[in-house]
Each structure stands twice: as C-alpha cells, then as structure tokens.
Design a protein around this motif. Structure first.
Motif, PDB file in Angstrom:
ATOM      1  N   ARG A  65       0.836  -1.210   0.000  1.00  0.00           N
ATOM      2  CA  ARG A  65       0.000   0.000   0.000  1.00  0.00           C
ATOM      3  C   ARG A  65       0.871   1.260   0.000  1.00  0.00           C
ATOM      4  N   GLU A  66       1.953   1.208   0.802  1.00  0.00           N
ATOM      5  CA  GLU A  66       2.825   2.382   0.854  1.00  0.00           C
ATOM      6  C   GLU A  66       3.507   2.616  -0.493  1.00  0.00           C
ATOM      7  N   GLN A  67       3.916   1.546  -1.174  1.00  0.00           N
ATOM      8  CA  GLN A  67       4.539   1.684  -2.475  1.00  0.00           C
ATOM      9  C   GLN A  67       3.584   2.308  -3.480  1.00  0.00           C
ATOM     10  N   ALA A  68       2.343   1.853  -3.455  1.00  0.00           N
ATOM     11  CA  ALA A  68       1.338   2.418  -4.363  1.00  0.00           C
ATOM     12  C   ALA A  68       1.107   3.895  -4.062  1.00  0.00           C
ATOM     13  N   ALA A  69       1.070   4.250  -2.774  1.00  0.00           N
ATOM     14  CA  ALA A  69       0.867   5.650  -2.404  1.00  0.00           C
ATOM     15  C   ALA A  69       2.049   6.507  -2.848  1.00  0.00           C
ATOM     16  N   ARG A  70       3.287   5.964  -2.723  1.00  0.00           N
ATOM     17  CA  ARG A  70       4.455   6.727  -3.147  1.00  0.00           C
ATOM     18  C   ARG A  70       4.454   6.977  -4.666  1.00  0.00           C
ATOM     19  N   VAL A  71       4.086   5.952  -5.413  1.00  0.00           N
ATOM     20  CA  VAL A  71       4.035   6.115  -6.871  1.00  0.00           C
ATOM     21  C   VAL A  71       3.040   7.197  -7.256  1.00  0.00           C
ATOM     22  N   ALA A  72       1.874   7.178  -6.608  1.00  0.00           N
ATOM     23  CA  ALA A  72       0.860   8.185  -6.911  1.00  0.00           C
ATOM     24  C   ALA A  72       1.347   9.584  -6.534  1.00  0.00           C
ATOM     25  N   GLN A  73       2.019   9.675  -5.378  1.00  0.00           N
ATOM     26  CA  GLN A  73       2.507  10.981  -4.926  1.00  0.00           C
ATOM     27  C   GLN A  73       3.595  11.520  -5.854  1.00  0.00           C
ATOM     28  N   GLN A  74       4.488  10.638  -6.296  1.00  0.00           N
ATOM     29  CA  GLN A  74       5.552  11.076  -7.192  1.00  0.00           C
ATOM     30  C   GLN A  74       5.007  11.511  -8.545  1.00  0.00           C
ATOM     31  N   SER A  75       3.954  10.845  -9.013  1.00  0.00           N
ATOM     32  CA  SER A  75       3.334  11.253 -10.283  1.00  0.00           C
ATOM     33  C   SER A  75       2.743  12.643 -10.170  1.00  0.00           C
ATOM     34  N   GLN A  76       2.106  12.917  -9.037  1.00  0.00           N
ATOM     35  CA  GLN A  76       1.515  14.238  -8.833  1.00  0.00           C
ATOM     36  C   GLN A  76       2.600  15.302  -8.702  1.00  0.00           C
ATOM     37  N   ALA A  77       3.759  14.921  -8.076  1.00  0.00           N
ATOM     38  CA  ALA A  77       4.814  15.914  -7.865  1.00  0.00           C
ATOM     39  C   ALA A  77       5.550  16.243  -9.159  1.00  0.00           C
TER      40      ALA A  77
END
Length: 343
Positions: A218-230
């Motif tokens: 779950r944390e990996q998925a959240a990081r990927v989403a956050q990096q895409s937004q950044a």
C-alpha cells in the motif's frame, strides 16, 4: 496314749487342709486373675468386636499419650501396669516409647523369662502385626519400619515379619511408581503447553509478516501516486518561467519542451527496508523528436541511493520538443525527483 497325737490323727482323718496347699491355691488364683485381665479379656473383646487393633483415630489419640518420665527406673510391677494400661488404650506398638510391646520387653530385660510378659507378647503378636499392617497401608513408612523392628525384637522368627516387610516394600514401590507417573504426566502437560505456545507464536509471526507485506504494498502504491503528482507541476512551471522572455525576442518565438509521458521511478528495495527518503536532481537532454538522452545526476540526498532509479525512470520520459519559430530544437533541462515513503 498322748492326747495331742490323738487329736492330730483325728484331724487328718477328718480331711483338714494343709497350709502349704492353701498357699498353692492362692498362687493359682492370682495367676488366673492375671491371665483373665492380660489374655482372656482381650480375646473376648476381640470376639465381641472390640479388638485391640488400633484404628487411625485410636492411633492418633494414643500418640497424644504422655509416656512415663523414666521407664528404666520403673519396677517390674509398674512396667506390667503400664503395659496393661497401654493394652486397654489400644497402644500395642505405637507410639514409640509408650506402647505395650515395649513395656513387656522392658519387663523381660529386667526379669528374663517373666511368664506374664512372655505370654502377653506371644498372644498379642498377631494384633500388633495387624496394627503395623494398617500403618503400612496408610503409607507412614518410617513408623511402619519402626513397628516391624519392634515386632522382630519380640519374636524374630515369626513368619508374619516376612509378610509385613514384603508389604512395606510393595507399598514403597507403588508410591515411587505413582510419583513417577505424576512427574511424567506433568512433563507431558508442560510439553503440550510449550508446543501450543510455539504454534501460536508462529501463527502470530506469520500474520504479522503478511500484514507488513500488505502495508508495504500500500505504501509503495501511495508513493508512486505521490511522485506522479509531484512531477507534473515541475514540468508545468518551466513555460511560466520562460514566458517573460518571449516578448523580449524580436525575431525568435521559443516554446519549452512539454512532458507528455512520465515513468515513475522504482523505489530501491534497500532504501525501503532502511526507511530512507531523499531526492535526486538530474540533468537531461530533450531531442528534436522528444526523446530523452544524456541523463546525469547533478545532485542527490542521500548520495548514490536513488541515483540509478532516477536515471532509469527519466530515460524513458517523452516530451513534446521545444521549438524556435515553430521548428523543433534540442534543449537541456534539470528536474528533481522526490523519493518519499508514504506514512
């Protein structure tokens, strides 16, 4: 003829009793009375259900009896009296130092061959053996051994002693076996409890590991989403910075490269396990066809942790090429990639 001689002869003729005969009769009567109280009466009591074999409560009561202060100082008559009292109170072989058998044997020490003591020991031996057997059954082994030794002093050749010793040995072995079985059962129960505890711990550890794995996913998925937004706002800010230059150019109209395909970097496994976060600044070249080349790390924090992931991701980005007067041109850009663990 002498009148006295004539009178004596006349008395014998009439059957007068000799004084010696009277003394013998008195002794016989005394022995009969002693035999009644010491032998016949205990037998009758046994026949009517009042056997001198002591019960558990009687033994407990007998134990509370206070022995004579100095047995060795007692006379034979006093010892016989103490023995009779002990017989009446069912104290045949117990308690130690205050029982009928010990008093009778003390009599025989002071007066070997005393008929009253010898007959009493012989006639009451079976009752003493029965009392000792009861002590064995109660598993009072030390007391039982003492009573057997006491009976052996009274009649060392009696076969009942062999039986009593065999029963005592059997009871000791039975008690040892029962104690060993109890220890074995306790060990088996403890081993079962330990096995159950180990199985429970293993199940809990497996559940915890699975929960950690799911949390990491779950944390990996959240990081990927956050990096895409950044990454998207970073690319969008470049045209705004270049916009003020457009009016200054008289002949050239320049437009910056626009990111049209972004690939998120892979979070390094070692950094994830170490809970490391950081960023990487890269410099890249966007060609006239929009492809990315010459990707290089210009700065990073921490050093050499996220470099490879950043280069691999940026190398696969695609841009709409920058233009000058409507013609594609090659440009060099700098971008920062963030590596954050979602919490």
């Amino acid at each position: 003829m002498d009148n006295r001689h004539r009178f004596s002869a006349r008395s014998r003729a009439r059957g007068a009793i000799n004084p010696v005969t009277l003394a013998v009769i008195a002794i016989v009567l005394a022995l009969a009375v002693a035999a009644w109280f010491l032998i016949i009466k205990p037998y009758r009591d046994a026949a009517t259900g009042t056997s001198p074999v002591p019960t558990t409560s009687q033994k407990a009561a007998a134990t509370r009896e206070t022995p004579p202060a100095n047995v060795d100082a007692l006379s034979v008559d006093q010892l016989l009296a103490e023995a009779r009292t002990a017989m009446n109170e069912q104290r045949l072989v117990a308690p130690a130092g205050n029982n009928a058998f010990e008093f009778y044997m003390k009599v025989l020490q002071k007066q070997p061959g005393n008929p009253v003591a010898a007959d009493a020991l012989r006639e009451t031996f079976s009752y003493g053996a029965a009392a000792t057997e009861q002590t064995i059954n109660q598993r009072d082994f030390n007391e039982a051994q003492r009573e057997i030794d006491l009976l052996a002093k009274a009649d060392p050749e009696n076969y009942t002693l062999t039986i009593l010793r065999s029963k005592l040995d059997a009871q000791r072995k039975t008690l040892d076996r029962e104690q060993q079985q109890a220890v074995d059962a306790q060990k088996a129960q403890l081993a079962q409890q330990n096995a159950a505890a180990a199985a429970k711990l293993q199940a809990e550890q497996a559940a915890a590991a699975e929960a950690q794995r799911q949390q990491a996913a779950r944390e990996q998925a959240a990081r990927v989403a956050q990096q895409s937004q950044a990454a998207s706002p970073t690319a969008a800010t470049r045209p705004a910075a270049a916009a003020p230059r457009a009016p200054a150019a008289d002949a050239d109209a320049i437009s910056d490269a626009v990111l049209i395909r972004q690939v998120s970097p892979r979070y390094p496994t070692a950094a994830m396990r170490a809970n490391q976060e950081g960023w990487v600044d890269v410099e890249l070249t966007v060609g006239t066809d929009g492809t990315v080349t010459n990707v290089a790390v210009v700065d990073a924090q921490p050093k050499h942790v996220f470099d490879r992931s950043a280069i691999d991701a940026v190398s696969r980005w695609e841009y709409k090429p920058a233009t000058r007067n409507g013609e594609p041109m090659t440009v060099t850009l700098r971008r920062r990639l963030q590596f954050n663990l979602g919490r």
